[in-house]
Design a protein around this motif. Sequence first.
Motif, short mmCIF file in Angstrom:
data_model
loop_
_atom_site.label_atom_id
_atom_site.label_comp_id
_atom_site.label_asym_id
_atom_site.label_seq_id
_atom_site.Cartn_x
_atom_site.Cartn_y
_atom_site.Cartn_z
N ASP A 1 -6.91 2.80 -3.34
CA ASP A 1 -7.66 2.32 -3.58
C ASP A 1 -9.17 2.52 -3.32
OD1 ASP A 1 -7.70 1.55 -1.09
OD2 ASP A 1 -7.96 -0.32 -0.82
N GLY A 2 -8.81 4.24 -2.25
CA GLY A 2 -9.04 4.81 -1.68
C GLY A 2 -10.04 5.06 -0.27
N SER A 3 -9.32 3.61 0.33
CA SER A 3 -10.05 3.21 1.83
C SER A 3 -8.30 4.72 2.80
CB SER A 3 -9.47 1.98 2.12
OG SER A 3 -8.01 1.23 1.13
N VAL A 4 -8.84 4.15 3.92
CA VAL A 4 -8.69 4.68 4.11
C VAL A 4 -7.71 4.61 5.57
CG1 VAL A 4 -8.30 6.86 6.24
CG2 VAL A 4 -9.73 7.30 4.37
N PHE A 5 -6.91 3.87 5.96
CA PHE A 5 -5.94 3.34 7.13
C PHE A 5 -6.03 3.64 8.38
CE2 PHE A 5 -2.48 0.49 4.45
CZ PHE A 5 -3.66 -0.77 4.08
N GLU A 6 -6.24 3.06 9.47
CA GLU A 6 -6.23 4.30 10.74
C GLU A 6 -4.85 3.68 11.76
OE1 GLU A 6 -9.06 4.89 12.14
OE2 GLU A 6 -10.10 4.77 10.68
N ARG A 7 -4.55 2.85 11.59
CA ARG A 7 -2.80 2.43 11.77
C ARG A 7 -1.85 2.74 11.99
NH1 ARG A 7 -5.20 -1.57 16.62
NH2 ARG A 7 -7.54 -0.88 16.99
N PHE A 8 -0.81 3.57 12.46
CA PHE A 8 0.48 3.56 12.40
C PHE A 8 1.36 3.04 13.10
CE2 PHE A 8 -2.29 5.81 10.15
CZ PHE A 8 -2.10 5.17 8.04
N GLU A 9 2.89 2.51 12.70
CA GLU A 9 4.21 2.98 13.56
C GLU A 9 4.23 4.16 14.18
OE1 GLU A 9 5.43 -0.53 15.02
OE2 GLU A 9 4.06 -1.46 12.98
N PRO A 10 5.33 4.17 15.01
CA PRO A 10 5.87 6.20 15.21
C PRO A 10 6.65 6.92 14.56
CG PRO A 10 6.21 3.57 16.75
CD PRO A 10 5.88 3.15 15.71
N ASP A 11 6.89 5.88 12.95
CA ASP A 11 7.51 7.03 11.99
C ASP A 11 6.32 7.08 10.58
OD1 ASP A 11 6.97 4.14 10.60
OD2 ASP A 11 9.18 3.66 10.00
N PRO B 1 2.51 2.28 8.09
CA PRO B 1 1.07 1.52 8.20
C PRO B 1 2.09 0.09 8.77
CG PRO B 1 1.24 1.49 5.55
CD PRO B 1 2.62 2.15 6.63
N ARG B 2 0.49 -0.71 9.86
CA ARG B 2 0.92 -1.44 10.65
C ARG B 2 0.20 -2.22 10.34
NH1 ARG B 2 1.70 -0.87 16.45
NH2 ARG B 2 0.13 -2.73 16.81
N VAL B 3 0.28 -3.78 9.78
CA VAL B 3 0.02 -4.71 9.12
C VAL B 3 -0.87 -5.62 10.36
CG1 VAL B 3 0.78 -6.74 7.50
CG2 VAL B 3 1.71 -4.38 7.44
N ALA B 4 0.20 -6.18 10.72
CA ALA B 4 -0.59 -7.17 11.52
C ALA B 4 -1.94 -6.46 12.79
CB ALA B 4 0.18 -7.15 13.20
N ASP B 5 -2.48 -5.45 13.09
CA ASP B 5 -3.51 -5.49 13.42
C ASP B 5 -3.97 -3.80 12.86
OD1 ASP B 5 -2.00 -3.17 13.98
OD2 ASP B 5 -2.61 -2.86 15.97
N GLN B 6 -3.69 -3.60 11.06
CA GLN B 6 -4.24 -2.47 10.48
C GLN B 6 -6.03 -3.12 10.45
OE1 GLN B 6 -4.93 0.72 9.68
NE2 GLN B 6 -3.49 0.45 9.14
N VAL B 7 -6.87 -0.88 10.33
CA VAL B 7 -8.38 -1.37 10.51
C VAL B 7 -8.33 -0.53 9.34
CG1 VAL B 7 -9.89 -0.15 11.85
CG2 VAL B 7 -8.67 -1.85 13.38
N VAL B 8 -9.70 -0.28 8.72
CA VAL B 8 -10.14 0.70 7.90
C VAL B 8 -11.77 1.07 7.94
CG1 VAL B 8 -11.11 1.21 5.41
CG2 VAL B 8 -8.73 -0.72 6.28
N GLU B 9 -12.07 1.77 8.72
CA GLU B 9 -13.67 2.23 8.98
C GLU B 9 -14.23 3.05 8.29
OE1 GLU B 9 -14.07 3.28 13.30
OE2 GLU B 9 -12.31 2.96 13.84
N PRO B 10 -15.80 2.44 7.54
CA PRO B 10 -15.96 3.61 6.42
C PRO B 10 -15.97 4.01 6.84
CG PRO B 10 -15.76 0.66 6.43
CD PRO B 10 -15.41 0.87 7.54
N GLY B 11 -17.37 4.19 8.27
CA GLY B 11 -17.82 6.07 8.99
C GLY B 11 -16.28 7.07 8.54
N HIS B 12 -15.11 6.52 8.93
CA HIS B 12 -14.23 7.97 9.21
C HIS B 12 -14.22 8.10 7.56
CE1 HIS B 12 -12.70 6.24 13.23
NE2 HIS B 12 -13.37 7.35 13.11
N MET B 13 -14.07 7.27 6.82
CA MET B 13 -13.81 7.57 5.26
C MET B 13 -14.55 8.71 4.90
SD MET B 13 -12.94 3.85 4.12
CE MET B 13 -13.48 4.02 2.19
N THR B 14 -16.04 8.43 5.26
CA THR B 14 -17.26 9.59 4.73
C THR B 14 -17.15 10.45 5.74
OG1 THR B 14 -18.85 8.23 6.35
CG2 THR B 14 -18.67 7.64 3.92
N GLU B 15 -16.64 10.46 6.55
CA GLU B 15 -16.41 11.42 7.77
C GLU B 15 -15.21 12.77 7.20
OE1 GLU B 15 -16.34 12.41 12.53
OE2 GLU B 15 -16.12 10.56 12.54
#
Length: 332
Positions: free
Chosen positions: A161-171, A174-188
Amino acid sequence: MTKRLRVQARQAYCFATGAALEPGLADLGDTARALFATLLDKGIHRDTGHLAAQFHPDGTIRSAPNDLYDVAFVLLAASALIRLGYDMAPELAQAEAMLARLKAPKGWHECGTGAGIRRQNPHMHLFECATALYDATGEPRFKAIADECLDLFRTVFLQPDGSVFERFEPDWQPRVADQVVEPGHMTEWIFLIDAYEEVTRQDTGVDLARIFDTAWAARDGSGALPDHSVPRATTRRCWPQTELLKASIVLERRGHALPGGADPESILAMLRRDYLDVPVTGGWYDKRTTDGDLVSDMMPASTFYHILVAVRMFLEREEALAAEPPALRTQA
């Protein structure tokens, strides 16, 4: 207060960038060089050889995890000093050795222990510094680092969808419980991928307009980006707005149609109104609520890096528009 090493590296980058912008600011190059030498002299743990993250108020090391984010900004500062003509070979080798300690089978570890979650943010800044170093030196090894970060962005961080995930497991799942999307990082990322394409003359195939549209849809009623859209934040810092301005300039230059209010002039007007119109000359407010209330009580020096690059881009855009033939300028 404690001090962060990454901020000292950012300031060295800013001073070196300032020295390159104006002949009258040439002395800032020596300031940047001295600051860079100090942060390496004071910022390497005697026992572990790890790069410090924080200093006590007296200047002694508080923590030294050899953090990927911090190493990336040391490398970015080195790139700016190399462009100014300084011989950075010994320091660059030192910083590259710190980076090598963090190499993982895919990407890089967050810190020297190799433990913990994986995050896109330090890889974004590693992509930034590797692109800048490749531009400054032409050395293929830096392009290889940038290419690996870009591959992570396209195959792991960027979502359909064009979003960018922030947090991932060691492999890298994507982490599910505490996933974050920051629009500032997307534009960066839009700004950084554009810079990569300019430096390498390679098309990444990334749909920058789609990322922008997704980030733009997350803005609040003032037209500003929230600190994160997943989960929905009630605050909006200054730096995401500078990244929004940079991304807007990139897409405008590429000929993409921008949504209403997403033009560079409108975004800069919002940035000035809410963050840069302050009692301290040359200063900035850091954070407001999404309703517009000021909540910050300090002016983080780390934000200067964001403001400097964004304002420089806007001024370069103004110069380019002024140089266009009248017919093209009227059309624009």
